[in-house]
Write an enzyme that holds these catalytic residues in place. Structure first.
Site: not given
Length: 765
Positions: A18, A20, A438, A671, A700
């Site tokens: 990971r 990047w 949640g 959403e 987000h």
């Protein structure tokens, strides 16, 4: 023997560990400069290209790399920048690029949604008033970089114009062709510059061709690709399709391009039938996607070689290309990072690097004969057989339970209209009850403590004490905010699917099996390698502890079968519906355990329900029926006064609203904020009889919404939904957000709710 060419369609961006993701986040946090980000990502990009070169891939994709998303790359290439980002018309800066994806204080992020039926997300192009012009030929830059740095004659990759426009918003059927006519010359400019630089091949991805659409639209493809062929006659264009078969096979294979890429994995066997029935043009290359680019299981190379040999009968010699079914973006980088896995499971795996090896083996077998790779074929054969014959895939107790499903109740005892009264009687919630989805922010301290525990640096007792402390802190925060129905925060979970995979038989977690979900967000899908069974209570301890701290109801939090399936790498030797029912039976026991221990509000999340829909509408009904069955298998055994919630995200719901109702959840949260109210319009046109929460702000983005924005979203929703049915919640879980912005946003949400609630109570009086 057949002369064949090996090819790849795209490679994972994340890096083996990971790297990047970390580079991006360091840049966003201001700890490295743009120059340093560019340097770090260049190293990763060249390393990926070198690996493909070393593994013998003939046609290596370039330009599949991205700093966020390939669709967003296409938008900034052509200057399709929403006005709210105040772009000056020149080359798009990296900061503006990220602002479009992530939002900033004075401009909300562009909508994000799923890439076809995958768990990858793209940034939706906003096409209103679009006037495309080439601002930055990224494909050319990456082509020249590969050539200069590594001597690779790469194959530039572009998102095709029709797919790009179909994925966008802001144009209708009437304006589509007018808009397409504007994009054709812009694409031609890109292609001409590539041809002038010496490019031999270019891959243009048009996965829209694998969906169901009106046959009249084939004329649009003819128009586009004829324009390209005329403009760059010496450039070989590979028109690439994937994720399904072609409804209009004959028309597509006769489009004016050099090569047609076809998915022979996710096509339900349709492609080979079409090839046999209609043949293939002698002057074209057939790029056969035979290695599964979406799943991680080792190919049965004998079967793949047999298929390729059959395909070769219809293709001119030298014009067969062997490749994955789609970009390898959707699988982890290498299984060599997983030395601790069970030997049989590890032997049955094939991540991106191993898939490249499979492609090379198959290409050599075709070109030089199977005997030239006899050892490799035998190794693969033995590994596949060992996994299929293992006890992992032959659990007689589970298989007997599946065989006896007809004896299991999958309907609640009372209909919704009757049981909701029993739930209201004890819950005693106000108008517009508030809740969250949640998870709460997983701070650096949470992640470090978990890492220390996994490394053995702290004891189980120390780790559990930390989780309880964090849970208690957030229960207090929720009470102080005056949220009505609480959650425990999920601090013990890395991921809503992986966590369950660690507790159920038949699942296996990986250490470095990461794939990109959106932006720098990576997920580590568990491997469902065998028969799934309940072995221990999964969520009960944390839920019961949280409930002991408050008089307000605390939701139990589970992930539903279809989402677990869609967000896992699922065994490919049995139908997915069988696996979903195995998961449903296992989770049913967990739901019953929660209820037995006093948890009377239980959320069973199904956020990935719609994304798993087959691309062909003709296949929808079976998928949806199977999804409803496995969900009800999970939830139907609870008492009538236990309230079942579910959550969905990133979805268009107008075409599956009947399925959502059929799940028979008492409350659903959806959403909605990033779609700027489009989902709400669905509920303006249909009557939905259960309770519902439409997400009132976008989680987000780090941007904190204003009270007014949230109230506008609430009021818009209340034009479509009865006030007595309506819940108020954020769009999704809050795990990836920072604590200050999370609390600030929730404060605004509660303030907005109370003001609107007061307005309605006055009206009622």
């Amino acid at each position: 023997m057949v002369k064949a060419i090996s090819s790849n369609l795209g490679y994972p961006r994340l890096g083996e560990k990971r790297e990047w993701k970390r580079a991006l986040e360091k840049f966003w946090n201001g700890t490295i400069s743009e120059k340093e980000l560019l340097a770090e990502t260049k190293i990763l990009r060249l390393h990926a290209l070198k690996k493909q070169q070393d593994k013998g891939i003939d046609l290596i994709p370039v330009g599949d790399f991205s700093f966020y998303d390939q669709v967003l790359d296409t938008s900034v290439t052509f200057g399709i920048i929403p006005k709210r980002f105040q772009h000056d018309g020149g080359k798009v800066s990296l900061n503006t690029y990220f602002d479009i994806a992530r939002g900033k204080n004075d401009a909300v992020a562009s909508e994000m949604t799923k890439w076809f039926n995958t768990n990858y997300h793209y940034i939706v192009p906003e096409l209103a008033d679009a006037e495309p012009k080439v601002l930055d030929n990224r494909a050319l830059y990456y082509y020249e970089e590969a050539k200069k740095e590594l001597g690779i004659e790469g194959k530039p990759v572009l998102v095709g114009p029709i797919t790009y426009l179909k994925l966008g918003k802001g144009s209708d059927a009437k304006s589509f062709e007018v808009l397409l006519d504007k994009f054709i010359p812009a694409y031609v400019e890109i292609l001409k510059e590539l041809e002038a630089a010496g490019a031999k091949w270019v891959q243009i991805d048009e996965p829209y061709l694998a969906t169901s659409f009106d046959k009249k639209e084939i004329a649009l493809f003819e128009k586009v690709y004829q324009a390209f062929q005329t403009a760059v006659p010496n450039l070989k264009i590979e028109l690439q399709t994937y994720f399904e078969s072609l409804d209009y096979y004959e028309e597509v294979v006769n489009l004016p391009v050099a090569a047609i890429g076809i998915d022979f994995v996710h096509d339900h066997g349709d492609s080979i039938k079409a090839l046999k029935a209609h043949g293939f043009p002698e002057d074209k290359y057939l790029a056969a996607g035979v290695v599964d680019g979406r799943n991680v299981w080792r190919s049965d190379l004998d079967a793949k070689l047999e298929l390729l040999t059959e395909i070769a009968n219809y293709v001119a010699d030298g014009k067969l290309i062997v490749q994955p079914s789609n970009s390898l973006l959707h699988v982890p980088v290498t299984k060599l990072s997983e030395p601790d896995l069970d030997e049989v499971i590890l032997g049955g795996l094939s991540f991106a690097d191993q898939k490249l090896e499979e492609i090379t083996i198959l290409t050599k077998a075709l070109t030089n004969g199977a005997e030239s790779v006899a050892a490799e074929l035998e190794e693969s054969r033995a590994a596949v057989t060992a996994l299929n014959e293992s006890s992992h895939r032959n659990n007689l107790e589970v298989q007997e339970a599946i065989a006896n499903l007809k004896n299991v109740r999958v309907d609640r005892e009372l209909p919704f209209a009757e049981r909701i009264k029993l739930q209201h009687a004890w819950l005693k919630l106000p108008l517009f009850p508030t809740t969250t989805i949640g998870s709460f922010p997983q701070s650096p301290e949470v992640r470090k403590t978990r890492a220390d525990w996994l490394k053995g640096n702290i004891t189980d007792a120390e780790y559990n004490a930390f989780i309880e402390k964090e849970t208690a802190r957030w229960i207090k925060i929720q009470e102080d905010l005056d949220i009505d129905v609480l959650v425990h925060g999920e601090f013990e979970r890395t991921d809503m699917v992986e966590y369950f995979g660690q507790k159920l038989a038949g699942f296996q977690a990986t250490k470095f099996g990461w794939v990109q979900s959106y932006g720098s967000r990576a997920v580590r899908p568990p491997l469902i390698y065998g028969d799934v069974a309940f072995t221990e209570e999964i969520t009960v301890k944390e839920s019961v502890y949280a409930q002991s701290l408050t008089k307000r109801p605390v939701k139990g939090m589970l992930t539903a079968p279809v989402t677990i399936i869609n967000w896992s790498f699922v065994r490919d030797d049995v139908p997915e519906s069988v696996v979903a029912n195995q998961v449903g039976l296992a989770l049913r026991k967990e739901v019953e355990a929660l209820e037995r221990n006093g948890i009377k509000v239980i959320q069973v999340d199904e956020p990935a329900l719609r994304e798993g829909l087959p691309l062909k509408q003709a296949r929808w009904q079976k998928y949806l029926d199977d999804a409803v069955y496995s969900f009800k298998l999970t939830t139907a055994s609870v008492q009538n006064d236990t309230q079942i919630h579910t959550h969905m995200c990133y979805s268009d719901f107008d075409d599956i609203i009947d399925t959502i109702s059929a799940l028979d959840a008492d409350v659903i949260s959806i959403e909605t904020s990033r779609s700027h109210g489009e989902i709400i319009s669905t509920f303006e046109e249909v009557t939905y009889d259960k309770e519902i929460g439409l997400g009132v702000y976008d989680i987000h983005s780090p941007r904190v919404p204003t009270v007014t924005e949230i109230q506008d979203n609430i009021r818009r929703a209340l034009r479509a939904i009865d006030a007595k049915q309506f819940w108020i919640n954020p769009d999704c879980g809050l795990k990836t957000r920072k604590e200050p912005e999370t609390i600030a946003a929730l404060q605004d949400m509660i303030k907005a709710t109370k003001e609107v609630r007061a307005e309605y109570q006055v009206l009622e009086k």
